[in-house]
Motif scaffolding. Structure first.
Motif, PDB file in Angstrom:
ATOM      1  N   LYS A 116       0.789  -1.382  -0.005  1.00 30.44           N
ATOM      2  CA  LYS A 116      -0.041  -0.058   0.172  1.00 30.44           C
ATOM      3  C   LYS A 116       0.727   1.488   0.027  1.00 30.44           C
ATOM      4  N   PHE A 117       2.020   1.173   0.363  1.00 30.89           N
ATOM      5  CA  PHE A 117       3.045   2.191   0.425  1.00 30.89           C
ATOM      6  C   PHE A 117       3.848   2.210  -0.643  1.00 30.89           C
ATOM      7  N   GLY A 118       3.720   1.222  -1.780  1.00 28.31           N
ATOM      8  CA  GLY A 118       4.590   1.204  -3.066  1.00 28.31           C
ATOM      9  C   GLY A 118       6.068   0.940  -2.567  1.00 28.31           C
ATOM     10  N   GLN A 119       6.171  -0.057  -1.445  1.00 28.80           N
ATOM     11  CA  GLN A 119       7.750  -0.205  -1.311  1.00 28.80           C
ATOM     12  C   GLN A 119       8.410  -1.304  -2.140  1.00 28.80           C
ATOM     13  N   ASN A 120       9.192  -0.950  -2.978  1.00 28.44           N
ATOM     14  CA  ASN A 120       9.964  -1.743  -3.631  1.00 28.44           C
ATOM     15  C   ASN A 120      11.373  -1.190  -3.429  1.00 28.44           C
ATOM     16  N   PHE A 121      12.345  -1.934  -2.828  1.00 23.35           N
ATOM     17  CA  PHE A 121      13.449  -1.411  -2.354  1.00 23.35           C
ATOM     18  C   PHE A 121      14.477  -1.553  -3.208  1.00 23.35           C
ATOM     19  N   LEU A 122      15.421  -0.555  -3.533  1.00 22.50           N
ATOM     20  CA  LEU A 122      16.341  -0.472  -4.468  1.00 22.50           C
ATOM     21  C   LEU A 122      17.460  -1.400  -4.026  1.00 22.50           C
ATOM     22  N   LYS A 123      17.833  -2.459  -4.621  1.00 21.85           N
ATOM     23  CA  LYS A 123      19.069  -3.073  -4.064  1.00 21.85           C
ATOM     24  C   LYS A 123      20.299  -2.912  -4.870  1.00 21.85           C
ATOM     25  N   ILE A 128      12.208  11.688  -0.857  1.00 21.65           N
ATOM     26  CA  ILE A 128      11.061  11.215  -0.644  1.00 21.65           C
ATOM     27  C   ILE A 128      10.796   9.572  -0.450  1.00 21.65           C
ATOM     28  N   GLY A 129      10.537   9.166   0.648  1.00 23.10           N
ATOM     29  CA  GLY A 129      10.416   7.616   0.765  1.00 23.10           C
ATOM     30  C   GLY A 129      11.956   7.045   0.857  1.00 23.10           C
ATOM     31  N   PRO A 130      12.566   7.369   2.138  1.00 22.29           N
ATOM     32  CA  PRO A 130      13.983   6.718   2.338  1.00 22.29           C
ATOM     33  C   PRO A 130      13.788   5.186   2.379  1.00 22.29           C
ATOM     34  N   GLY A 131      12.742   4.848   2.564  1.00 23.94           N
ATOM     35  CA  GLY A 131      12.599   3.258   2.747  1.00 23.94           C
ATOM     36  C   GLY A 131      13.592   2.617   3.919  1.00 23.94           C
ATOM     37  N   LEU A 132      14.367   1.650   3.450  1.00 23.29           N
ATOM     38  CA  LEU A 132      15.483   1.019   4.230  1.00 23.29           C
ATOM     39  C   LEU A 132      16.552   1.973   4.527  1.00 23.29           C
ATOM     40  N   PHE A 184      11.504  12.362   4.189  1.00 26.30           N
ATOM     41  CA  PHE A 184      10.047  12.216   4.419  1.00 26.30           C
ATOM     42  C   PHE A 184       9.487  10.753   4.200  1.00 26.30           C
ATOM     43  N   GLU A 185       9.041  10.159   5.379  1.00 21.94           N
ATOM     44  CA  GLU A 185       8.938   8.785   5.225  1.00 21.94           C
ATOM     45  C   GLU A 185       7.399   8.675   5.860  1.00 21.94           C
ATOM     46  N   VAL A 186       6.373   7.914   5.159  1.00 22.95           N
ATOM     47  CA  VAL A 186       5.215   7.687   5.590  1.00 22.95           C
ATOM     48  C   VAL A 186       4.955   6.667   6.554  1.00 22.95           C
ATOM     49  N   ASP A 187       5.716   5.554   6.536  1.00 23.60           N
ATOM     50  CA  ASP A 187       5.600   4.302   7.094  1.00 23.60           C
ATOM     51  C   ASP A 187       6.536   4.485   8.450  1.00 23.60           C
ATOM     52  N   GLY A 196       5.887  10.921   8.038  1.00 23.40           N
ATOM     53  CA  GLY A 196       4.318  11.288   7.615  1.00 23.40           C
ATOM     54  C   GLY A 196       4.269  11.480   6.180  1.00 23.40           C
ATOM     55  N   ASP A 197       3.014  11.601   5.982  1.00 22.71           N
ATOM     56  CA  ASP A 197       2.531  11.780   4.331  1.00 22.71           C
ATOM     57  C   ASP A 197       3.119  12.943   3.802  1.00 22.71           C
ATOM     58  N   VAL A 198       4.201  12.913   2.793  1.00 25.37           N
ATOM     59  CA  VAL A 198       4.710  14.116   2.287  1.00 25.37           C
ATOM     60  C   VAL A 198       3.648  14.845   1.464  1.00 25.37           C
ATOM     61  N   LEU A 199       2.665  14.429   0.924  1.00 21.87           N
ATOM     62  CA  LEU A 199       1.675  15.065   0.229  1.00 21.87           C
ATOM     63  C   LEU A 199       0.698  16.215   1.269  1.00 21.87           C
ATOM     64  N   ALA A 206      15.353  10.678  -5.322  1.00 16.88           N
ATOM     65  CA  ALA A 206      14.319   9.840  -4.688  1.00 16.88           C
ATOM     66  C   ALA A 206      14.005   8.638  -5.597  1.00 16.88           C
ATOM     67  N   ASN A 207      13.940   7.452  -4.966  1.00 15.08           N
ATOM     68  CA  ASN A 207      13.237   6.428  -5.817  1.00 15.08           C
ATOM     69  C   ASN A 207      11.782   6.294  -5.312  1.00 15.08           C
ATOM     70  N   LEU A 208      11.059   7.064  -6.041  1.00 15.65           N
ATOM     71  CA  LEU A 208       9.503   7.580  -5.521  1.00 15.65           C
ATOM     72  C   LEU A 208       8.456   6.358  -5.415  1.00 15.65           C
ATOM     73  N   TYR A 227       5.547   4.462  -6.629  1.00 12.91           N
ATOM     74  CA  TYR A 227       4.982   4.631  -8.033  1.00 12.91           C
ATOM     75  C   TYR A 227       3.591   5.161  -7.886  1.00 12.91           C
ATOM     76  N   TYR A 228       2.957   4.839  -6.911  1.00 14.71           N
ATOM     77  CA  TYR A 228       1.344   5.169  -6.932  1.00 14.71           C
ATOM     78  C   TYR A 228       1.120   6.613  -6.810  1.00 14.71           C
ATOM     79  N   ILE A 229       2.276   7.246  -6.332  1.00 15.15           N
ATOM     80  CA  ILE A 229       1.758   8.804  -6.150  1.00 15.15           C
ATOM     81  C   ILE A 229       3.057   9.515  -6.900  1.00 15.15           C
TER      82      ILE A 229
HETATM   83  N1  SAM Z   1      14.148   5.075  -1.091  1.00 13.93           N
HETATM   84  C1  SAM Z   1      14.104   3.326  -0.921  1.00 13.93           C
HETATM   85  C2  SAM Z   1      14.662   2.767  -1.785  1.00 13.93           C
HETATM   86  O1  SAM Z   1      15.296   3.134  -2.944  1.00 13.93           O
HETATM   87  O2  SAM Z   1      14.908   1.437  -1.692  1.00 13.93           O
HETATM   88  C3  SAM Z   1      12.368   3.167  -0.861  1.00 13.93           C
HETATM   89  C4  SAM Z   1      11.663   3.475  -2.094  1.00 13.93           C
HETATM   90  S1  SAM Z   1      10.255   2.639  -2.168  1.00 13.93           S
HETATM   91  C5  SAM Z   1       9.948   2.759  -4.034  1.00 13.93           C
HETATM   92  C6  SAM Z   1       9.071   4.204  -1.680  1.00 13.93           C
HETATM   93  C7  SAM Z   1       9.206   4.663  -0.424  1.00 13.93           C
HETATM   94  O3  SAM Z   1       8.157   5.780  -0.272  1.00 13.93           O
HETATM   95  C8  SAM Z   1       8.646   3.652   0.742  1.00 13.93           C
HETATM   96  O4  SAM Z   1       9.638   3.675   1.641  1.00 13.93           O
HETATM   97  C9  SAM Z   1       7.342   4.216   1.121  1.00 13.93           C
HETATM   98  O5  SAM Z   1       7.120   3.756   2.445  1.00 13.93           O
HETATM   99  C10 SAM Z   1       7.602   5.465   1.095  1.00 13.93           C
HETATM  100  N2  SAM Z   1       6.144   6.419   0.874  1.00 13.93           N
HETATM  101  C11 SAM Z   1       4.995   5.880   0.293  1.00 13.93           C
HETATM  102  N3  SAM Z   1       4.028   6.967   0.391  1.00 13.93           N
HETATM  103  C12 SAM Z   1       4.557   8.055   0.904  1.00 13.93           C
HETATM  104  C13 SAM Z   1       4.014   8.997   1.033  1.00 13.93           C
HETATM  105  N4  SAM Z   1       2.784   9.567   0.836  1.00 13.93           N
HETATM  106  N5  SAM Z   1       4.849  10.162   1.743  1.00 13.93           N
HETATM  107  C14 SAM Z   1       6.336   9.533   2.224  1.00 13.93           C
HETATM  108  N6  SAM Z   1       6.613   8.443   1.916  1.00 13.93           N
HETATM  109  C15 SAM Z   1       6.026   7.603   1.331  1.00 13.93           C
END
Ligand code: SAM
Length: 257
Positions: free
Chosen positions: A11-18, A40-44, A60-63, A88-91, A107-109, A111-113
């Motif tokens: 639901k948060f579009g989490q695909n971590f770039l490895k 935006i979305g630092p993930g791991l 900015f990280e929502v999870d 929190g939610d960046v938007l 950022a690796n955004l 994708y859903y937003i």
């Molecule tokens: N940057 C990391 C990487 O490259 O592996 C993670 C990229 S992952 C595609 C997208 C990240 O954006 C996730 O960590 C997800 O939780 C975060 N995310 C999703 N919706 C968000 C929002 N509305 N505001 C902030 N972060 C959000």
């Protein structure tokens, strides 16, 4: 929670770039300047690690689970103010500017937003450059030039504020979990901000049915004789399709209409 135990949330579009070569390519492609980095979305935190090595970062990280993990991983960088976290939610955090100093979005955004985020960044006067990973199809739309089938309002809006180019295409195998689509990193170097909402309204009408003629699409909003005069003045054939006009043509057409 440990990094190894994190389960990606769809639901948060989490695909971590490895793939480290892609992470390095992103950092190498960053414009050389003194701007801060917004991620935006630092993930791991895999990309974040590279970014804090070269510049100070605002992330900015929502999870909330990932926020805790990141706050732990980057204790030192947070203490020295090299890294500042917003959980929190960046938007929702985004007013007219996301932060109050010039920044580049890297950022690796999610994708859903992604399209929404890029359009916000194009409007944000503090955002100077955008270097992001998105679905390949979306990157191609932002980077398209006239004549290409995918040329549409995203390409025209981007060309109206600066220059865009694809940096590298990235296969699903570079991520964990793997997305179903190909991805690409692309760069927009802004020289102006996106600001003319009426122009964009005209674009929406122009591309409302991309396969129909431009004349047919615009007729739903503008009077036919006025359109015929405008097409005449710009030497456009009446059967031209929306993707065949250049960004300059669209600006001229807008001025006349
Ligand atoms: N940057 C990391 C990487 O490259 O592996 C993670 C990229 S992952 C595609 C997208 C990240 O954006 C996730 O960590 C997800 O939780 C975060 N995310 C999703 N919706 C968000 C929002 N509305 N505001 C902030 N972060 C959000």
């Amino acid at each position: 929670m440990k990094k190894e135990n994190v389960v990606a949330k769809k639901k948060f579009g989490q695909n971590f770039l490895k793939d480290e070569s892609v992470l390095r390519k992103i950092v190498e492609s960053m414009p050389k300047n003194d701007n801060k980095i917004v991620e935006i979305g630092p993930g791991l935190g895999d990309l974040t690690k590279f970014l804090v090595d070269v510049k100070s970062v605002e992330a900015f990280e929502v999870d909330t689970d990932l926020c805790k993990l990141l706050q732990d991983t980057f204790k030192k960088e947070i203490a020295t103010k090299r890294l500042h976290f917003h959980c929190g939610d960046v938007l929702q955090a985004w007013q007219s500017s996301l932060i109050d100093e010039p920044y580049d979005l890297v950022a690796n955004l999610p994708y859903y937003i992604a399209t929404n985020i890029i359009l916000k960044a194009l409007e944000d006067p503090m955002c100077k450059n955008i270097l992001v990973m998105v679905q390949l199809e979306v990157a191609e739309k932002f980077c398209a030039t006239h004549g290409e089938k995918v040329f549409g309002s995203l390409g025209i809006i981007t060309q109206s504020v600066g220059e865009a180019a694809i940096v590298v295409k990235v296969p699903p195998t570079a991520f964990d979990p793997q997305p179903k689509v190909d991805s690409a990193v692309f760069l927009i170097q802004k020289s102006r901000d996106r600001s003319d909402k009426d122009f964009e309204r005209m674009l929406r009408v122009a591309f409302s049915q991309p396969r129909k003629t431009l004349m047919k699409n615009l007729s739903s909003e503008y009077e036919k004789p006025k359109l015929i005069d405008a097409f005449d003045a710009l030497e456009l054939t009446l059967t031209i399709r929306p993707h065949q006009l250049s960004t300059k043509d669209y600006h001229q057409l807008y001025k006349i209409l």
